[in-house]
Design an enzyme around this catalytic site. Structure first.
Site, mmCIF file in Angstrom:
data_model
loop_
_atom_site.group_PDB
_atom_site.id
_atom_site.type_symbol
_atom_site.label_atom_id
_atom_site.label_comp_id
_atom_site.label_asym_id
_atom_site.label_seq_id
_atom_site.Cartn_x
_atom_site.Cartn_y
_atom_site.Cartn_z
ATOM 1 C CG ASP A 209 -0.264 -0.460 2.470
ATOM 2 O OD1 ASP A 209 0.854 0.019 2.738
ATOM 3 O OD2 ASP A 209 -0.829 -1.303 3.175
ATOM 4 C CG ASP B 184 0.616 4.084 4.458
ATOM 5 O OD1 ASP B 184 -0.533 3.854 4.042
ATOM 6 O OD2 ASP B 184 1.277 3.277 5.132
ATOM 7 C CG ASP C 52 8.332 0.510 12.795
ATOM 8 O OD1 ASP C 52 8.739 1.218 11.850
ATOM 9 O OD2 ASP C 52 7.555 -0.460 12.633
HETATM 10 P P1 ATP Z 1 3.721 -3.460 5.129
HETATM 11 O O1 ATP Z 1 4.464 -3.606 3.860
HETATM 12 O O2 ATP Z 1 3.513 -4.751 5.815
HETATM 13 O O3 ATP Z 1 2.451 -2.649 5.025
HETATM 14 P P2 ATP Z 1 4.680 -1.167 6.529
HETATM 15 O O4 ATP Z 1 6.055 -0.776 6.972
HETATM 16 O O5 ATP Z 1 4.064 -0.311 5.480
HETATM 17 O O6 ATP Z 1 4.727 -2.673 6.107
HETATM 18 P P3 ATP Z 1 2.417 -0.489 8.117
HETATM 19 O O7 ATP Z 1 1.831 -1.225 9.268
HETATM 20 O O8 ATP Z 1 1.625 -0.337 6.880
HETATM 21 O O9 ATP Z 1 3.802 -1.205 7.812
HETATM 22 O O10 ATP Z 1 2.847 0.923 8.686
HETATM 23 C C1 ATP Z 1 3.251 1.993 7.847
HETATM 24 C C2 ATP Z 1 4.399 2.745 8.507
HETATM 25 O O11 ATP Z 1 3.961 3.320 9.748
HETATM 26 C C3 ATP Z 1 5.596 1.907 8.860
HETATM 27 O O12 ATP Z 1 6.457 1.748 7.752
HETATM 28 C C4 ATP Z 1 6.224 2.716 9.978
HETATM 29 O O13 ATP Z 1 6.942 3.807 9.481
HETATM 30 C C5 ATP Z 1 5.014 3.247 10.701
HETATM 31 N N1 ATP Z 1 4.579 2.351 11.777
HETATM 32 C C6 ATP Z 1 3.664 1.359 11.700
HETATM 33 N N2 ATP Z 1 3.510 0.741 12.884
HETATM 34 C C7 ATP Z 1 4.334 1.369 13.736
HETATM 35 C C8 ATP Z 1 4.625 1.208 15.125
HETATM 36 N N3 ATP Z 1 4.029 0.262 15.839
HETATM 37 N N4 ATP Z 1 5.526 2.058 15.678
HETATM 38 C C9 ATP Z 1 6.122 3.026 14.956
HETATM 39 N N5 ATP Z 1 5.899 3.211 13.646
HETATM 40 C C10 ATP Z 1 5.019 2.408 13.044
HETATM 41 MG MG MG Z 2 2.082 -0.548 4.771
#
Ligand code: ATP
Ligand code: MG
Length: 467
Positions: free
Chosen positions: A62, A64, A164
């Protein structure tokens, strides 16, 4: 790296000519949102996993968007937009079925002078808080440092360092198409390192789910967890019990669906996180590490191969495959019950007990019960029985489980062949409703429900029973 609160750096800006993120790899909807923010006079950055994956040449799940426009402003800029969330106030911009999430830059530091009653009702006691008049929104932590609500708007830098891991904190700027890096994330991306932003012990305490996320990203990307961040997982794993069981379920599901659950299982076992999440299963595995863990690894390889084939398993199938031998070993002891009843009762009891830690939805439990208790039906190949069985909604998952569980049995392989031929001959298709996408726990894939009550035709009075 030092505490995120103390980081004050100028970012590394990587020009378009020096990185490989191309607009053609970004979804048209995300681009529309970014351009519209820019044209309205605001910053528009792509953030998080989307940027990470684009830089790695992977297809992002996705996209963001982050901006300096606050949520109400975002709502005014986009007509097709709705604000959601209490813990994080976010805007969802709708393009038909597609949703682009737009967040306002947030900080990780300013506590809320007036925690609201709802937050206090959540249970844990709330830390003393200091007012800060320069901020909108609020941050609320328990005395243990667990974040309950963090709507403190901030600068791009603050937004980067509250994330994170360094590889998840990179921005793609629509104005000039450069990459902005406040945390040396590009270096870690090159070196294949999952590094916590700030002290991992503090960051895991703030949000224990980050420990599971570290494991997920390491397994999914084939990266190493930086030594300090890795050791801190073993030290702080018990803090996971403070996370809501519903959230832990979502994270666990994402972990096993990450594409390399085989590697994730090893991390879970080695760090001891498996024992915190699933104490009984973990104890059962540990009784016979070679045989049982080998079997669990084989289950993970199966899950990964379904995912690779573009057919991710439903949660019911996933947990059936993972826990099959474990649950059957418990059910086998229930000599007082018929086989189907024993396994159904075992599943329900196990999920009920587990619910304190990881809340597997009842729907997945019923699905598992159907999958297990219908195994014997594969040996009934006469008359109308196959047709009746094949029209059941859970039939395909039951067959996948059957194939997996009899993989080494020559006798049963004849049955598998018989059913394969039957499915081909009768063109039996997997129904949409059991496809894995419909079980994806991420909020974006949940069916949207209108908050407004449905209009009733005039003159239609609701009976008291309907309320
Ligand atoms: P995926 O490819 O699985 O979606 P993602 O890194 O995009 O991985 P998301 O859960 O969609 O993970 O979260 C988007 C972003 O928000 C992360 O890349 C990170 O920067 C931030 N984020 C998400 N969860 C946390 C958390 N628990 N603590 C701090 N930052 C977070
Ligand atoms: Mg994501």
């Amino acid at each position: 790296m030092s505490d995120p609160d103390s980081i004050k750096t100028s970012p590394k800006n990587v020009a378009r000519s020096d990185h490989k993120v191309s607009r053609k790899d970004i979804s048209p909807e995300a681009l529309k949102v970014l351009y519209h923010l820019k044209d309205s006079g605001y910053l528009g950055y792509l953030a998080g996993g989307g940027v990470r994956d684009l830089l790695l040449g992977r297809k992002p799940k996705d996209f963001d968007v982050v901006t300096d426009a606050n949520p109400n402003r975002v709502r005014r800029i986009f007509r097709n937009c709705r604000l959601i969330g209490r813990r994080f106030r976010l805007a969802h911009v709708f393009f038909g079925e597609k949703i682009i999430e737009v967040a306002t830059f947030r900080a990780n530091s300013t506590p809320d002078p007036k925690p609201n009653a709802e937050d206090q009702a959540e249970g844990p006691s709330v830390a003393q808080v200091q007012p800060n008049e320069n901020r909108h929104g609020s941050l609320l932590k328990t005395e243990d440092g667990v974040i309950l609500r963090d709507n403190v708007f901030g600068t791009p830098e603050e937004d980067a360092i509250r994330r994170d891991f360094t590889i998840n904190a990179l921005f793609y700027n629509i104005d000039g198409f450069g990459i902005i890096d406040y945390v040396d994330g590009l270096k870690d991306l090159d070196a294949g390192i999952i590094r916590s932003i700030g002290d991992p012990r503090v960051r895991y305490q703030e949000d224990p789910v980050r420990m599971i996320r570290a494991i997920r990203f390491a397994a999914m990307l084939g990266f190493h967890i930086e030594t300090n961040a890795y050791q801190a997982i073993s030290e702080f794993r018990e803090v996971l019990t403070k996370t809501s069981s519903a959230r832990l379920y979502e994270e666990v599901l994402k972990l096993f669906m990450c594409g390399n659950s085989r590697k994730a299982l090893d991390y879970l076992f080695d760090t001891g996180v498996l024992g915190v999440l699933f104490p009984k299963w973990n104890a059962w595995l540990a009784e016979d590490p070679d045989g049982r863990i080998g079997e669990a690894r084989r289950a993970c390889l199966q899950i990964d191969s379904w995912r690779q084939a573009g057919r991710p398993p439903t949660p019911g199938l996933l947990f059936s495959v993972l826990w099959g031998p474990f649950l059957e070993s418990i059910a086998d002891r229930r000599r007082d019950l018929r086989c189907g009843e024993a396994i159904t009762l075992t599943i329900m009891q196990y999920l009920y007990e587990l619910g304190e830690r990881v809340q597997v939805p009842k729907r997945a439990g019923y699905h598992m019960a159907h999958i297990f208790s219908s195994r014997h039906r594969f040996s009934r190949t006469n008359g109308k029985q196959p047709a009746r069985f094949a029209e059941r909604l859970f039939f395909h998952d039951a067959f996948d489980y059957f194939k997996f569980s009899v993989a080494e049995s020559a006798k049963e392989s004849e049955l598998v062949e018989w059913w394969n031929a039957y499915i081909a001959e009768h063109k039996i298709r997997r129904p949409e409703s059991t496809s894995a996408q419909s079980n994806d726990p991420s909020p974006r894939s949940r069916r949207r429900r209108s908050r407004r009550p449905r209009r009733r035709p005039r003159g239609h009075h609701q009976s008291p029973k309907q309320t």
